[in-house]
Design a protein around this motif. Structure first.
Motif, PDB file in Angstrom:
ATOM      1  N   MET A 324       7.033 -10.318  -3.979  1.00 29.00           N
ATOM      2  CA  MET A 324       6.280  -9.245  -4.636  1.00 29.00           C
ATOM      3  C   MET A 324       7.160  -8.011  -4.840  1.00 29.00           C
ATOM      4  O   MET A 324       6.684  -6.875  -4.820  1.00 29.00           O
ATOM      5  N   SER A 325       8.456  -8.223  -5.080  1.00 27.28           N
ATOM      6  CA  SER A 325       9.390  -7.102  -5.157  1.00 27.28           C
ATOM      7  C   SER A 325       9.067  -6.152  -6.306  1.00 27.28           C
ATOM      8  O   SER A 325       9.193  -4.925  -6.159  1.00 27.28           O
ATOM      9  N   LEU A 326       8.650  -6.670  -7.448  1.00 27.62           N
ATOM     10  CA  LEU A 326       8.315  -5.802  -8.576  1.00 27.62           C
ATOM     11  C   LEU A 326       7.093  -4.944  -8.252  1.00 27.62           C
ATOM     12  O   LEU A 326       7.093  -3.727  -8.493  1.00 27.62           O
ATOM     13  N   THR A 327       6.071  -5.555  -7.694  1.00 28.29           N
ATOM     14  CA  THR A 327       4.881  -4.812  -7.283  1.00 28.29           C
ATOM     15  C   THR A 327       5.237  -3.740  -6.254  1.00 28.29           C
ATOM     16  O   THR A 327       4.789  -2.593  -6.347  1.00 28.29           O
ATOM     17  N   ASN A 328       6.052  -4.112  -5.273  1.00 29.42           N
ATOM     18  CA  ASN A 328       6.438  -3.161  -4.236  1.00 29.42           C
ATOM     19  C   ASN A 328       7.274  -2.016  -4.790  1.00 29.42           C
ATOM     20  O   ASN A 328       7.112  -0.856  -4.393  1.00 29.42           O
ATOM     21  N   TYR A 329       8.173  -2.343  -5.706  1.00 30.22           N
ATOM     22  CA  TYR A 329       9.050  -1.320  -6.277  1.00 30.22           C
ATOM     23  C   TYR A 329       8.247  -0.291  -7.068  1.00 30.22           C
ATOM     24  O   TYR A 329       8.465   0.920  -6.951  1.00 30.22           O
ATOM     25  N   ILE A 330       7.307  -0.744  -7.866  1.00 25.74           N
ATOM     26  CA  ILE A 330       6.495   0.173  -8.662  1.00 25.74           C
ATOM     27  C   ILE A 330       5.541   0.961  -7.771  1.00 25.74           C
ATOM     28  O   ILE A 330       5.341   2.169  -7.959  1.00 25.74           O
ATOM     29  N   THR A 331       4.975   0.304  -6.784  1.00 19.45           N
ATOM     30  CA  THR A 331       4.050   0.988  -5.873  1.00 19.45           C
ATOM     31  C   THR A 331       4.740   2.111  -5.120  1.00 19.45           C
ATOM     32  O   THR A 331       4.171   3.188  -4.918  1.00 19.45           O
ATOM     33  N   GLN A 332       5.999   1.884  -4.698  1.00 18.78           N
ATOM     34  CA  GLN A 332       6.707   2.930  -3.962  1.00 18.78           C
ATOM     35  C   GLN A 332       6.938   4.153  -4.843  1.00 18.78           C
ATOM     36  O   GLN A 332       6.934   5.281  -4.357  1.00 18.78           O
ATOM     37  N   SER A 333       7.124   3.954  -6.145  1.00 21.36           N
ATOM     38  CA  SER A 333       7.313   5.091  -7.041  1.00 21.36           C
ATOM     39  C   SER A 333       6.040   5.927  -7.140  1.00 21.36           C
ATOM     40  O   SER A 333       6.083   7.168  -7.097  1.00 21.36           O
TER      41      SER A 333
END
Length: 394
Positions: A324-333
């Motif tokens: 879920m790296s894409l989801t995690n990356y966007i969520t952190q932003s």
């Protein structure tokens, strides 16, 4: 037949797991690093009355995290982007399909997703990936030796190298740089005082221009393209399979031998070179190569730990986070912008480096827990599912 055999193995469990472990660790490092930076805000509380212990903690955390992850976590992320392209492209090739145009559409979708991310966080990389990523469908039918040669050429930063040579031959030459101060000033002002809509507007224009210009001036464009190509070669050769640990043994030895001289040389250059038109691009080249070498140390270390130590089971727990790296990356932003920017809680004035690091760790733990729960019920993360479905729209 040999390529098909490799692909059959690559579809196996071990290949997916070790790639997702690496991806998960990379995103974890990115999130914690972004947290101590206050998500590219660089506004911190006054430390004049701060205790000596906290001053030490702040400095140790800042220097330690940047040494460990600065320029390396994103590099692992980029390497795996090229690796994932190979898996997708070759799976389609084995079915008799040409994936190249479909991947170009996938990059356009990533550009749109990246701009959503950029509206919250000015230093995101997805837009850069969507632009540089076109090198993959353009080169994926070349022979291995040509792809490797092109990757090596890009790794040595050809444009900064030209600047070094030009400056050595012409004392009047000044290394060019894109003027971005007004863009950064605009983003800092809106992060400090802007509301939500103002933040989005500035981030999507001035913020994106500043971020892309920074990537160009700091060699990230060439290095990202090189990492994409090397990731694709890793997929071709099946190097994430257990039987190729001997290759990673050589990689580890070579990267260890390379990193320390490069790192030391990078620190020494300012003491011996006064001409900034030589020093700036040469330092960029040396730093880029030393970061690349350290990234290979991290990757080879994780691959060895995954296959050869009792850390395997612990590392396996990270795979849902990597998937879920894409989801995690966007969520952190989104969450980071809300925590530190003026439109949200404006904690940049309350959280120092140590507190921000702890906040990043807590947020990672929350994301990690959510990912483990989500992947027990779904095959893809939310953003991964949307990207995949949109990729295959007909």
């Amino acid at each position: 037949m040999e390529t098909k055999a490799i692909n059959t193995k690559l579809k196996g469990h071990a290949r997916v797991d070790v790639a997702d472990v690496l991806r998960g660790l990379a995103v974890m490092g990115i999130i914690i690093l972004h947290s101590i930076e206050h998500f590219n805000f660089y506004s911190f509380p006054d430390t004049a009355g701060q205790s000596a212990w906290l001053n030490f903690s702040d400095k140790a955390i800042w220097n330690g995290l940047f040494f460990m992850f600065g320029g390396k976590a994103y590099a692992i992320f980029a390497l795996l982007f090229g690796f994932s392209f190979f898996i997708q492209d070759d799976n389609q090739r084995l079915r008799g399909n040409d994936f190249r145009l479909r991947f170009c559409w996938r990059l356009i979708l990533l550009f749109l997703i990246g701009n959503i991310n950029a509206s919250f966080f000015t230093a995101e990389v997805l837009v850069l990936y969507s632009l540089v990523g076109f090198i993959l469908p353009l080169t994926c039918r070349l022979k291995d030796k040509w792809i490797f040669a092109l990757a090596c050429l890009l790794l040595i930063q050809p444009l900064p190298l030209y600047y070094v040579i030009r400056a050595c031959l012409d004392p009047e030459f000044v290394t060019p740089a894109i003027p971005t101060r007004s863009f950064w000033n605009a983003t800092f002002a809106v992060q400090s005082n802007g509301n939500f809509l103002e933040t989005i507007r500035v981030n999507l224009w001035e913020g994106q221009l500043a971020s892309l210009a920074w990537a160009w001036d700091h060699g990230r464009v060439f290095q990202t393209a090189a990492l994409f190509l090397l990731g694709m070669l890793i997929g071709r050769k099946g190097l994430f399979l257990k039987e190729h640990l001997k290759v990673w043994n050589k990689v580890l030895a070579g990267s260890l031998i390379s990193f320390f001289p490069l790192y030391g040389l990078g620190n020494m250059l300012p003491d011996f070179i006064t001409n900034k038109s030589i020093l700036t691009p040469l330092s960029l080249i040396i730093t880029s190569l030393s970061n690349f070498a350290f990234m290979l140390i991290l990757v080879s270390g994780v691959v060895f730990a995954f296959y050869k130590t009792n850390l395997h089971d612990g590392l396996m727990k990270i795979t849902p986070y990597g998937k879920m790296s894409l989801t995690n990356y966007i969520t952190q932003s989104i969450v980071g912008s809300m925590l530190y920017y003026n439109w949200g809680f404006a904690l940049h004035n309350q959280f120092g480096i140590t507190a921000s690091c702890l906040a990043g760790i807590v947020f990672f733990i929350l994301q990690f827990s959510f990912c483990r729960w989500w992947m027990n019920h779904h095959s893809h993360g939310p953003m991964e599912y949307i990207w995949k479905r949109a990729t295959w729209l007909k």
